[in-house]
Design an enzyme around this catalytic site. Structure first.
Site, mmCIF file in Angstrom:
data_model
loop_
_atom_site.group_PDB
_atom_site.id
_atom_site.type_symbol
_atom_site.label_atom_id
_atom_site.label_comp_id
_atom_site.label_asym_id
_atom_site.label_seq_id
_atom_site.Cartn_x
_atom_site.Cartn_y
_atom_site.Cartn_z
ATOM 1 N N UNK A 52 0.842 -1.199 0.000
ATOM 2 C CA UNK A 52 0.000 0.000 0.000
ATOM 3 C C UNK A 52 0.879 1.253 0.000
ATOM 4 O O UNK A 52 2.037 1.214 0.420
ATOM 5 C CB UNK A 52 -0.904 -0.017 1.228
ATOM 6 N N GLN A 87 -3.384 -5.367 -2.670
ATOM 7 C CA GLN A 87 -2.106 -4.864 -2.181
ATOM 8 C C GLN A 87 -1.489 -5.730 -1.082
ATOM 9 O O GLN A 87 -0.491 -5.348 -0.477
ATOM 10 C CB GLN A 87 -2.284 -3.416 -1.718
ATOM 11 N N TRP A 165 -10.605 0.684 3.246
ATOM 12 C CA TRP A 165 -9.278 0.525 2.616
ATOM 13 C C TRP A 165 -8.323 -0.066 3.646
ATOM 14 O O TRP A 165 -8.706 -0.348 4.788
ATOM 15 C CB TRP A 165 -8.758 1.867 2.098
#
Length: 205
Positions: A52, A87, A165
């Site tokens: 990330u 990710q 996220w």
């Protein structure tokens, strides 16, 4: 309330409202780790990813908090998740090397407990995260935080309380009750004042 939320609500109503009912398998393998063994500790729980844009920032800040506040009763817990932009696409056995040599790199080693990869949203969400999302439906710093880009939504059903996220944070008090949720934009290190408050409460209990 979507069906998954109704189901989680029913489960939460029937169970103790603490994280002590849950367990997770450590990244290093072995038997599931019971969170009930952390009674009396302040917990900082984050869904993490090694590729990330904020991996370096958040991992190093998680290490810093664990190093400085761990002796006083803080326990940082990281849960790798590949649901956000893919990710965390490494295998469980590859994650530590990715952290050591790529991001953050430079020989970095987490000093806090990491668990096996899991999902935090959807039908296959880890029970701990289903519970955390039910108790704390939105981040305290951004109640409107949502995953709004359809191409990144890889889970079903989609619920209002979904994690949006990588590196959302959940702070849990020394009694095992979730206290506050923070968005990915809230710096891990800036949670320190809230951690200090909970550590002080635990010391005076």
């Amino acid at each position: 309330m979507c069906a998954a939320q109704r189901s989680a609500a029913a489960l939460a109503a029937a169970a103790p409202r603490t994280v002590y009912a849950f367990s997770a398998r450590p990244l290093a393998g072995g038997e599931p780790f019971n969170l009930s063994s952390l009674r009396g500790k302040v917990l900082l729980i984050e869904n993490v990813a090694s590729l990330u844009g904020t991996t370096v920032r958040d991992y190093t800040q998680m290490n810093d908090l664990q190093r400085r506040l761990g002796p006083r009763g803080l326990v940082v817990l990281g849960f790798p998740c590949n649901q956000f932009g893919h990710q965390e696409n490494a295998k469980n056995e590859e994650i530590l090397n990715c952290l050591k040599y790529v991001r953050p790199g430079g020989g970095f080693e987490p000093n806090f407990m990491l668990f096996e990869k899991c999902e935090v949203n959807g039908e296959k969400a880890h029970p701990l995260f289903a519970f955390l999302r039910e108790v704390l439906p939105t981040p305290s710093d951004d109640a409107t935080a949502l995953m709004t880009d359809p191409k990144f939504i890889t889970w079903s059903p989609v619920c209002r309380n979904d994690v949006s996220w990588n590196f959302e944070k959940f702070l849990v008090g020394p009694d095992g009750v979730p206290v506050r949720r923070y968005s990915r934009r809230f710096l891990t290190i800036d949670i320190e004042p809230d951690i200090e408050t909970l550590l002080s409460q635990g010391a005076s209990a």
